[in-house]
Scaffold this motif. Sequence first.
Motif, PDB file in Angstrom:
ATOM      1  N   PRO A  46     -27.383 -26.464  33.275  1.00  0.00           N
ATOM      2  CA  PRO A  46     -27.803 -25.688  34.432  1.00  0.00           C
ATOM      3  C   PRO A  46     -28.534 -26.455  35.493  1.00  0.00           C
ATOM      4  O   PRO A  46     -29.321 -27.427  35.156  1.00  0.00           O
ATOM      5  CB  PRO A  46     -28.813 -24.405  33.739  1.00  0.00           C
ATOM      6  CG  PRO A  46     -28.065 -24.434  31.960  1.00  0.00           C
ATOM      7  CD  PRO A  46     -28.005 -26.009  32.014  1.00  0.00           C
ATOM      8  N   VAL A  47     -28.554 -26.106  36.472  1.00  0.00           N
ATOM      9  CA  VAL A  47     -29.157 -26.840  37.805  1.00  0.00           C
ATOM     10  C   VAL A  47     -29.830 -25.480  38.698  1.00  0.00           C
ATOM     11  O   VAL A  47     -29.540 -24.294  38.471  1.00  0.00           O
ATOM     12  CB  VAL A  47     -28.363 -27.372  38.663  1.00  0.00           C
ATOM     13  CG1 VAL A  47     -27.700 -28.488  37.911  1.00  0.00           C
ATOM     14  CG2 VAL A  47     -27.233 -26.539  39.259  1.00  0.00           C
ATOM     15  N   GLY A  48     -30.647 -26.107  39.439  1.00  0.00           N
ATOM     16  CA  GLY A  48     -31.506 -25.071  40.255  1.00  0.00           C
ATOM     17  C   GLY A  48     -30.757 -24.473  41.356  1.00  0.00           C
ATOM     18  O   GLY A  48     -29.444 -24.715  41.458  1.00  0.00           O
ATOM     19  N   GLU A  49     -31.044 -23.493  42.250  1.00  0.00           N
ATOM     20  CA  GLU A  49     -30.336 -22.713  43.228  1.00  0.00           C
ATOM     21  C   GLU A  49     -29.793 -23.790  44.174  1.00  0.00           C
ATOM     22  O   GLU A  49     -28.537 -23.486  44.779  1.00  0.00           O
ATOM     23  CB  GLU A  49     -31.182 -21.806  43.807  1.00  0.00           C
ATOM     24  CG  GLU A  49     -30.572 -21.005  45.006  1.00  0.00           C
ATOM     25  CD  GLU A  49     -31.518 -20.064  45.656  1.00  0.00           C
ATOM     26  OE1 GLU A  49     -31.196 -19.841  46.944  1.00  0.00           O
ATOM     27  OE2 GLU A  49     -32.620 -19.735  45.139  1.00  0.00           O
ATOM     28  N   HIS A  50     -30.647 -24.705  44.460  1.00  0.00           N
ATOM     29  CA  HIS A  50     -30.048 -25.852  45.496  1.00  0.00           C
ATOM     30  C   HIS A  50     -30.059 -27.065  44.534  1.00  0.00           C
ATOM     31  O   HIS A  50     -31.085 -27.786  44.190  1.00  0.00           O
ATOM     32  CB  HIS A  50     -31.256 -26.055  46.609  1.00  0.00           C
ATOM     33  CG  HIS A  50     -31.373 -24.621  47.214  1.00  0.00           C
ATOM     34  ND1 HIS A  50     -30.508 -24.433  48.234  1.00  0.00           N
ATOM     35  CD2 HIS A  50     -32.466 -23.864  47.349  1.00  0.00           C
ATOM     36  CE1 HIS A  50     -30.976 -22.987  48.595  1.00  0.00           C
ATOM     37  NE2 HIS A  50     -32.138 -22.713  48.414  1.00  0.00           N
ATOM     38  N   LEU A  51     -28.918 -27.756  44.651  1.00  0.00           N
ATOM     39  CA  LEU A  51     -28.900 -29.197  43.972  1.00  0.00           C
ATOM     40  C   LEU A  51     -28.899 -30.067  45.047  1.00  0.00           C
ATOM     41  O   LEU A  51     -27.952 -30.285  46.015  1.00  0.00           O
ATOM     42  CB  LEU A  51     -27.444 -29.201  43.112  1.00  0.00           C
ATOM     43  CG  LEU A  51     -27.138 -30.561  42.625  1.00  0.00           C
ATOM     44  CD1 LEU A  51     -28.349 -31.020  41.443  1.00  0.00           C
ATOM     45  CD2 LEU A  51     -25.674 -30.424  42.121  1.00  0.00           C
ATOM     46  N   VAL A  52     -29.939 -30.904  45.063  1.00  0.00           N
ATOM     47  CA  VAL A  52     -30.155 -32.096  45.995  1.00  0.00           C
ATOM     48  C   VAL A  52     -29.571 -33.371  45.382  1.00  0.00           C
ATOM     49  O   VAL A  52     -30.291 -33.862  44.459  1.00  0.00           O
ATOM     50  CB  VAL A  52     -31.632 -32.207  46.223  1.00  0.00           C
ATOM     51  CG1 VAL A  52     -32.272 -33.318  47.365  1.00  0.00           C
ATOM     52  CG2 VAL A  52     -32.383 -30.777  46.789  1.00  0.00           C
ATOM     53  N   GLN A  53     -28.560 -33.794  45.971  1.00  0.00           N
ATOM     54  CA  GLN A  53     -28.107 -35.083  45.624  1.00  0.00           C
ATOM     55  C   GLN A  53     -28.402 -36.146  46.766  1.00  0.00           C
ATOM     56  O   GLN A  53     -27.846 -36.227  47.879  1.00  0.00           O
ATOM     57  CB  GLN A  53     -26.436 -35.045  45.680  1.00  0.00           C
ATOM     58  CG  GLN A  53     -26.113 -34.054  44.890  1.00  0.00           C
ATOM     59  CD  GLN A  53     -24.670 -33.392  45.200  1.00  0.00           C
ATOM     60  OE1 GLN A  53     -23.768 -34.105  44.627  1.00  0.00           O
ATOM     61  NE2 GLN A  53     -24.656 -32.324  45.572  1.00  0.00           N
ATOM     62  N   VAL A  54     -29.414 -37.123  46.492  1.00  0.00           N
ATOM     63  CA  VAL A  54     -30.052 -38.124  47.251  1.00  0.00           C
ATOM     64  C   VAL A  54     -29.132 -39.643  47.172  1.00  0.00           C
ATOM     65  O   VAL A  54     -28.847 -39.825  45.834  1.00  0.00           O
ATOM     66  CB  VAL A  54     -31.316 -38.478  47.014  1.00  0.00           C
ATOM     67  CG1 VAL A  54     -31.811 -39.496  47.613  1.00  0.00           C
ATOM     68  CG2 VAL A  54     -32.118 -37.274  46.930  1.00  0.00           C
ATOM     69  N   CYS A  55     -28.444 -39.926  48.170  1.00  0.00           N
ATOM     70  CA  CYS A  55     -27.798 -41.211  48.269  1.00  0.00           C
ATOM     71  C   CYS A  55     -28.725 -42.241  47.826  1.00  0.00           C
ATOM     72  O   CYS A  55     -29.777 -42.357  48.966  1.00  0.00           O
ATOM     73  CB  CYS A  55     -27.058 -41.236  49.465  1.00  0.00           C
ATOM     74  SG  CYS A  55     -26.005 -42.891  49.465  1.00  0.00           S
ATOM     75  N   GLY A  56     -28.413 -43.242  47.050  1.00  0.00           N
ATOM     76  CA  GLY A  56     -29.345 -44.288  46.913  1.00  0.00           C
ATOM     77  C   GLY A  56     -28.580 -45.659  47.120  1.00  0.00           C
ATOM     78  O   GLY A  56     -28.996 -46.718  46.717  1.00  0.00           O
ATOM     79  N   THR A  57     -27.427 -45.639  47.710  1.00  0.00           N
ATOM     80  CA  THR A  57     -26.743 -46.837  47.842  1.00  0.00           C
ATOM     81  C   THR A  57     -27.379 -47.621  49.014  1.00  0.00           C
ATOM     82  O   THR A  57     -28.274 -47.317  49.710  1.00  0.00           O
ATOM     83  CB  THR A  57     -25.261 -46.696  48.079  1.00  0.00           C
ATOM     84  OG1 THR A  57     -24.818 -45.662  46.923  1.00  0.00           O
ATOM     85  CG2 THR A  57     -24.484 -47.809  48.241  1.00  0.00           C
ATOM     86  N   THR A  58     -26.876 -48.738  49.036  1.00  0.00           N
ATOM     87  CA  THR A  58     -27.770 -49.862  49.905  1.00  0.00           C
ATOM     88  C   THR A  58     -28.090 -49.444  51.391  1.00  0.00           C
ATOM     89  O   THR A  58     -29.053 -49.664  51.767  1.00  0.00           O
ATOM     90  CB  THR A  58     -26.855 -51.227  50.160  1.00  0.00           C
ATOM     91  OG1 THR A  58     -26.842 -51.770  48.705  1.00  0.00           O
ATOM     92  CG2 THR A  58     -27.689 -52.229  51.104  1.00  0.00           C
ATOM     93  N   PRO A  59     -27.184 -48.695  52.128  1.00  0.00           N
ATOM     94  CA  PRO A  59     -27.371 -48.488  53.525  1.00  0.00           C
ATOM     95  C   PRO A  59     -28.775 -47.303  53.648  1.00  0.00           C
ATOM     96  O   PRO A  59     -29.577 -47.471  54.403  1.00  0.00           O
ATOM     97  CB  PRO A  59     -26.307 -47.778  54.172  1.00  0.00           C
ATOM     98  CG  PRO A  59     -25.170 -48.490  53.232  1.00  0.00           C
ATOM     99  CD  PRO A  59     -25.768 -48.848  52.057  1.00  0.00           C
ATOM    100  N   CYS A  60     -28.582 -46.271  52.665  1.00  0.00           N
ATOM    101  CA  CYS A  60     -29.575 -45.316  52.607  1.00  0.00           C
ATOM    102  C   CYS A  60     -30.966 -45.943  51.986  1.00  0.00           C
ATOM    103  O   CYS A  60     -31.906 -45.607  52.423  1.00  0.00           O
ATOM    104  CB  CYS A  60     -29.194 -44.158  51.618  1.00  0.00           C
ATOM    105  SG  CYS A  60     -27.992 -43.070  52.608  1.00  0.00           S
TER     106      CYS A  60
END
Length: 221
Positions: free
Chosen positions: A87-101
Motif C-alpha cells: 500500500p502507498v499513501g494518497e499521493h505517490l511522489v516519484q523523485v527522479c534521481g538520474t544524473t540531470p536531476c
Amino acid sequence: MSVRRLAKEQPDSFAFSKASETEIKFWLGKYPEGKQASAVIPMLWIAQKQEGWVCEPALREIATRLSMPYIRVYEVATFYTMFNLAPVGEHLVQVCGTTPCWLRGSDALMEVCEKRIGKKGDISADGKFTWVEVECMGACANAPMIQLANGDGDHYIEDLDAVSFETLLDNLAAGNKVEYGPQSDRKASEPHGTDVLTDPSLYDGSKAQPVTLPNTEKAEG
C-alpha cells in the motif's frame, strides 16, 4: 535491481470495480483469442490504479482471467518497478534521481521527502504520502522533477527546489489544488528568463548574412 516481494499483510479478496471492468474489456479486445495473456501488464495497471497497489489476490484474479499460471503474473508484477507491491499513501511522489536531476538538485528534494514523509516506501503518518526514487522520466530539460501519482492521474511537476517542493507538499496535504508542470515562470521546456520567439527578427530572415555558395554563379557563354 534488488529483489521485490509482495507485502506481508494482504487483503482476503480482490474484485475489479465496474469502471475497471470497462477498461479490461477494452484491453482484452485488442488481442486475438488465445492471446489474452498479452493483457497482463494493462490488467495489473488497472488493478493498481483502482487500489493504489497490486495485492496478492489481484494477481490470482488476473491469472484466472487470463488463463495463465499465477507464477507468470507474479513474475511480471515483481519485475516492473512501476507496480507497487505494498500500500502507498494518497499521493505517490516519484523523485527522479538520474544524473540531470541530480545535478540540478534532486538530492534536496529527497531530503525534503525524508523529513516530511519518512523512509522510501513508507506511508506518512497522515496517510497522505509515499515517496520513492525512480530513474529518468524524460523531462531532463526541466530538472529536477517528480511524477505525482494520485486520484487525478499521473502528472509531472518540474523545475522544483526544496522551497517550492515543500510548498507543493503543504498544498497537497491541505487538499488544495496544485498546478502541474513547471513550477517556474516558464512554459513547458522553453528557456529560462527569455521571451521565446516574440522578436520577429528571430524567424523573418532579417538576421541572416548573405552567403555565396561555390559553383552557384551562372556560367558565361
